[in-house]
Design a protein around this motif. Structure first.
Motif, short mmCIF file in Angstrom:
data_model
loop_
_atom_site.label_atom_id
_atom_site.label_comp_id
_atom_site.label_asym_id
_atom_site.label_seq_id
_atom_site.Cartn_x
_atom_site.Cartn_y
_atom_site.Cartn_z
N ALA A 38 10.13 0.14 2.69
CA ALA A 38 9.05 0.32 3.67
C ALA A 38 9.19 1.65 4.39
CB ALA A 38 9.07 -0.82 4.68
N ARG A 39 8.04 2.26 4.63
CA ARG A 39 7.97 3.53 5.35
C ARG A 39 7.04 3.39 6.54
NH1 ARG A 39 11.61 3.89 2.59
NH2 ARG A 39 12.15 5.40 0.97
N PRO A 40 7.30 4.11 7.62
CA PRO A 40 6.36 4.06 8.75
C PRO A 40 5.02 4.66 8.35
CG PRO A 40 8.01 5.76 9.11
CD PRO A 40 8.45 5.00 7.89
N ALA A 41 3.96 4.05 8.83
CA ALA A 41 2.62 4.55 8.51
C ALA A 41 2.23 5.64 9.49
CB ALA A 41 1.62 3.41 8.58
N ALA A 97 -2.55 3.24 5.84
CA ALA A 97 -2.27 2.98 7.26
C ALA A 97 -3.34 2.09 7.86
CB ALA A 97 -2.18 4.29 8.02
N ASP A 98 -4.62 2.34 7.52
CA ASP A 98 -5.70 1.46 7.97
C ASP A 98 -5.48 0.04 7.49
OD1 ASP A 98 -7.35 3.43 9.26
OD2 ASP A 98 -8.14 4.04 7.31
N ALA A 99 -5.10 -0.09 6.21
CA ALA A 99 -4.95 -1.42 5.61
C ALA A 99 -3.96 -2.28 6.37
CB ALA A 99 -4.52 -1.28 4.15
N LEU A 100 -2.88 -1.69 6.83
CA LEU A 100 -1.89 -2.44 7.60
C LEU A 100 -2.49 -2.95 8.91
CD1 LEU A 100 1.31 -0.23 7.17
CD2 LEU A 100 0.54 -2.13 5.75
N GLU A 101 -3.29 -2.13 9.55
CA GLU A 101 -3.89 -2.51 10.83
C GLU A 101 -5.03 -3.51 10.67
OE1 GLU A 101 -2.79 -1.67 13.72
OE2 GLU A 101 -1.37 -0.08 13.19
N VAL A 146 0.85 -1.19 0.00
CA VAL A 146 0.00 0.00 0.00
C VAL A 146 0.88 1.24 0.00
CG1 VAL A 146 -1.93 -1.17 1.14
CG2 VAL A 146 -0.20 -0.02 2.53
N THR A 147 0.26 2.39 -0.28
CA THR A 147 1.00 3.64 -0.37
C THR A 147 0.23 4.75 0.36
OG1 THR A 147 -0.02 4.62 -2.35
CG2 THR A 147 1.66 2.92 -2.72
N GLU A 148 0.80 5.93 0.33
CA GLU A 148 0.13 7.09 0.94
C GLU A 148 -1.11 7.48 0.15
OE1 GLU A 148 2.36 8.86 -2.40
OE2 GLU A 148 2.80 7.28 -0.94
#
Length: 384
Positions: free
Chosen positions: A234-237, A184-188, A138-140
């Motif tokens: 990878a980047r922090p969400a 960010a939601d998708a990761l969680e 996923v991306t920003e």
């Protein structure tokens, strides 16, 4: 050295492109003017190409991405389905679903790394072509949504399994409201694995070709090479907006009756100390009330049934079970009133004024909901 491969079933006007080079097969959904919506030909072509690459030792990993600037995929070509449904060809529409679900299942069990670029909009069928893969990127810019209740349908393509197992009842919120989830939601929530900058996607493909291509024929080595490339990018969400609202969303969607969900949301809208929460709760209740009452009730029951067994179920078994249940629901919903009406209002006439029947959730009986889970006119889908 690069080798070009052609589609085994030509989709109209090159709607989907395939290229194998240096150990990596790239699938490009290529209908940018339609936000890469999946036609029947595209679905079949992707499934056949995946099967061919599975047997090809020169292809060690697969990447799926969307053409254009807007996103991966807007979902299935439901306007075509509308034409089938309204001219008495529901069985033909079900043929589309069966082929699409076979593709979704193939992705969920694919033995080679399957890297999905979930950049931009990833809606409905776009979730099915990406979120069951081994590496979900996923991306920003990511905006994931399952908008089916707005067209009188239910979250499908295996998406109901993802929604059912999302933490804190947030999948129920997404499924009933059609709200978007961020990267960010998708990761969680379990829809994605790693967040990268959207500008890095071309570089990731290049690095995959350099590293997967030299990893040898061992599947574990290919997976490790993909992991290493993605880890470098990878980047922090940032904060996940849905998780920030879980304090009031979780108890509201803990109920198994839509009427009780409404009551909880409306109580939050009236009584919560935070004005912003009151506004968002009122908006959620209003949004769900605007969806197809039948689809909303069927969706909540579908997620409840899957949720009862989702905790200990792995991806392969879980996705297959969801697709089989979704196929049964599709057999009923394609022959009902609301799906044709919802597509008409949203995507054909575009008056945004669907006339649902029944018109309210209170008019949709428990017996009517339960009937959607019983045998339909189509033979059951068997994937396991």
């Amino acid at each position: 050295m690069s080798e070009q491969t052609s589609t085994p079933q030509a989709a109209a006007e090159d709607e989907v492109l395939f290229e194998a080079a240096d150990g990596v097969g790239v699938i490009t959904l290529n209908r940018p003017k339609a936000l890469n919506a999946l036609s029947h030909g595209m679905v079949v072509a992707v499934r056949e190409q995946l099967a061919a690459w599975e047997e090809d030792p020169a292809v060690r990993a697969v990447v799926v991405r969307g053409a254009g600037e807007r996103g991966l995929c807007a979902g299935g070509d439901v306007v075509s389905l509308h034409g089938m449904i309204t001219t008495g060809r529901a069985a033909e529409a079900m043929g589309y679903f069966e082929d699409e679900y076979a593709m979704n299942h193939a992705i969920s069990v694919y033995p080679k790394p399957y890297v999905a670029f979930m950049d931009g909009f990833v809606l409905g069928g776009g979730v099915g072509v990406s979120a069951h893969g081994s590496h979900r990127v996923v991306t920003e810019r990511t905006r994931i949504g399952m908008p089916e209740t707005g067209i009188g349908f239910t979250p499908d393509v295996g998406g109901s399994w993802l929604l059912a197992r999302a933490p804190r009842n947030l999948g129920r919120h997404l499924g009933l409201t059609s709200a978007f989830a961020t990267g960010a939601d998708a990761l969680e929530l379990g829809f994605g694995d790693v967040l990268v900058d959207s500008g890095d996607l071309d570089a990731i493909v290049a690095e995959l070709r350099a590293e997967v291509g030299s990893a040898g024929d061992d599947a574990d080595a290919a997976h490790a090479a993909v992991d290493a490339v993605l880890a470098r990018h990878a980047r922090p969400a940032s904060e996940a907006p849905l998780l920030a609202d879980a304090e009031w969303l979780e108890p509201a969607y803990a109920h198994d009756r839509v009427e009780d969900v409404f009551a909880a949301l409306e109580a939050t809208a009236a009584d919560h100390a935070d004005e912003g929460v009151r506004t968002r709760a009122a908006e959620a209740a209003e949004t769900v009330r605007a969806k197809s009452p039948t689809a909303v009730k069927v969706t909540l029951e579908a997620l409840r049934r899957l949720g009862d067994r989702a905790g200990g179920t792995g991806r392969r078994e879980g996705v297959a079970a969801a697709l089989e249940q979704e196929h049964t629901l599709a057999s009923h919903l394609t022959r009902g009133h609301d799906m044709a009406e919802g597509i008409r209002a949203q995507l054909v006439d575009k008056d945004r004024n669907p006339q649902w029947s029944p018109a309210t959730v209170e008019e949709v009986s428990d017996e009517a909901v339960a009937a959607h889970f019983g045998p339909g006119e189509d033979a059951p889908l068997r994937l396991r």
